[in-house]
Design an enzyme around this catalytic site. Structure first.
Site: not given
Length: 399
Positions: A118, A259
């Protein structure tokens, strides 16, 4: 065992040697257990002298005595070769910006391998690209340029740049019928544009680039996918930072990804397995502690995000602690945690793009890295200081 029957009738008071050894070895706590209370010596009357008998076979049970761990050889501090594990956490990752900036000012520290997920992946890519193309100053400049732009583009679209939205929070705030991707219907990809300005993805394949382990979550089976230098593209960066209820899934070679923080935030065991360095620094930006019990939807959602972001990390740290004790005593794992430097971080939003807040995180990261660097080396391990936890053996879980 207490009160065990031996030889058909004689009873042993207290514990056997084996059970005392197990009792003295508390594998769940870093604090040493108190030594077992010595048993009173028993006095027996002298045995009558018997006639000589032929020797009888004797069964011998050998109990291994506890072996003191062999201390790792003293090594230079700060370490000359270092690998980094960079956690994602929305704009909290500005703290990592400060840490990296301070580390780049140390010319004797070589960065070997960097893992990230991320927002941690974004920092990893900016750092590696800069080092590959222009060295330390270029890396510092790219990190600074990216985060300053983010502060000055504090719009709704900018919040999507670093994967700061929580899945539950998005559904609560924007309704259950809104489809993912409707906030970016023209696929403008502001993150793609921002990264394309600052990262030459081809340079990541150069010999001067640190090794990279960038995580994304494979939707099909929920497994973590690790992308290395030769496979990293803008799509990989987008996949690692893709919030499911805001962006459409990112497709790479026929696989859809979300993610990377869902599968490992950041990848730590894999980093330890593949790095050539014996020193690993974990930069943790998502708070693990909160003294308040949340009662509002927003607060509950925020706390759930924090717990989920750290659950996998705790498991990986525990696994490394076990490996250190068993087969890797020379590994030195350090941690710098943002919550140890920024008061009330657990109550703040990871989508807060306020310039004052970003600058606070950046400054706090620099100061935390300075404290970490200034620690002296003792017995091969850096001593813990305020704001840092050192050596996973003594800290099997980040609490």
């Amino acid at each position: 065992m207490v009160g065990a029957q031996i030889d058909g009738g004689s009873q042993v008071a207290g514990r056997t040697a084996a059970s005392r050894l197990l009792f003295a070895t508390d594998i769940w706590s870093g604090a040493p257990s108190p030594p077992p209370t010595p048993e009173p010596a028993s006095v027996t009357p002298p045995a009558p002298v018997a006639a000589a008998q032929p020797p009888r076979p004797v069964g011998v049970i050998t109990v291994a005595a506890p072996v003191a761990p062999v201390p790792a050889p003293s090594r230079q501090w700060p370490p000359q070769k270092l690998s980094l594990a960079l956690q994602g956490g929305g704009t909290f990752a500005a703290f990592t910006w400060g840490v990296l900036e301070r580390l780049l000012e140390e010319p004797d520290i070589e960065i070997d391998t960097i893992s990230g997920a991320s927002a941690g992946a974004v920092n990893a890519l900016l750092l590696a690209s800069g080092l590959a193309e222009g060295g330390r100053e270029a890396a510092r400049s790219r990190l600074n340029r990216f985060w300053v732009r983010l502060m000055h583009e504090a719009s709704f679209r900018s919040l999507m740049l670093v994967g700061g939205f929580s899945p539950a929070g998005s559904s609560v705030a924007f309704g259950p019928t809104l489809r993912s991707g409707q906030f970016d219907p023209f696929d403008l990809d502001p993150l793609r544009q921002a990264l394309s300005r600052d990262i030459n993805f081809a340079a990541l394949r150069a010999a001067k680039s640190p090794k990279l382990l960038i995580a994304a979550t494979r939707i099909r089976d929920g497994q973590q996918q690790i992308f290395r230098n030769d496979a990293i593209t803008a799509d990989v960066a987008l996949a690692s930072t893709c919030p499911p209820l805001v962006h459409c899934a990112v497709e790479i070679d026929g696989e859809a990804y979300w993610d990377g923080g869902f599968g490992g935030n950041p990848p730590l065991v894999r980093l330890v397995q593949e790095t050539a360095a014996t020193d690993v620094l974990l930069v943790q930006v998502t708070p693990s502690r909160d003294s308040y019990v949340p009662i509002t939807l927003a607060a509950i959602d925020r706390r759930l995000d924090q717990i989920a972001a750290n659950a996998g990390l705790n498991a990986e740290v525990a696994a490394i602690a076990w490996a250190q004790a068993q087969t890797a005593p020379s590994l030195r794992l350090s941690r710098i945690a943002a919550e140890d430097s920024v008061d009330g971080l657990a109550q703040r939003s990871s989508t807060d793009l306020g310039r004052g807040f970003i600058r606070l995180l950046h400054r706090s990261g620099r100061e935390a890295a300075e404290r970490w660097l200034n620690q002296g080396a003792t017995a091969g391990a850096a001593p813990a200081a305020s704001g840092q936890s050192v050596d996973a053996v003594s800290e099997p879980a980040l609490t």
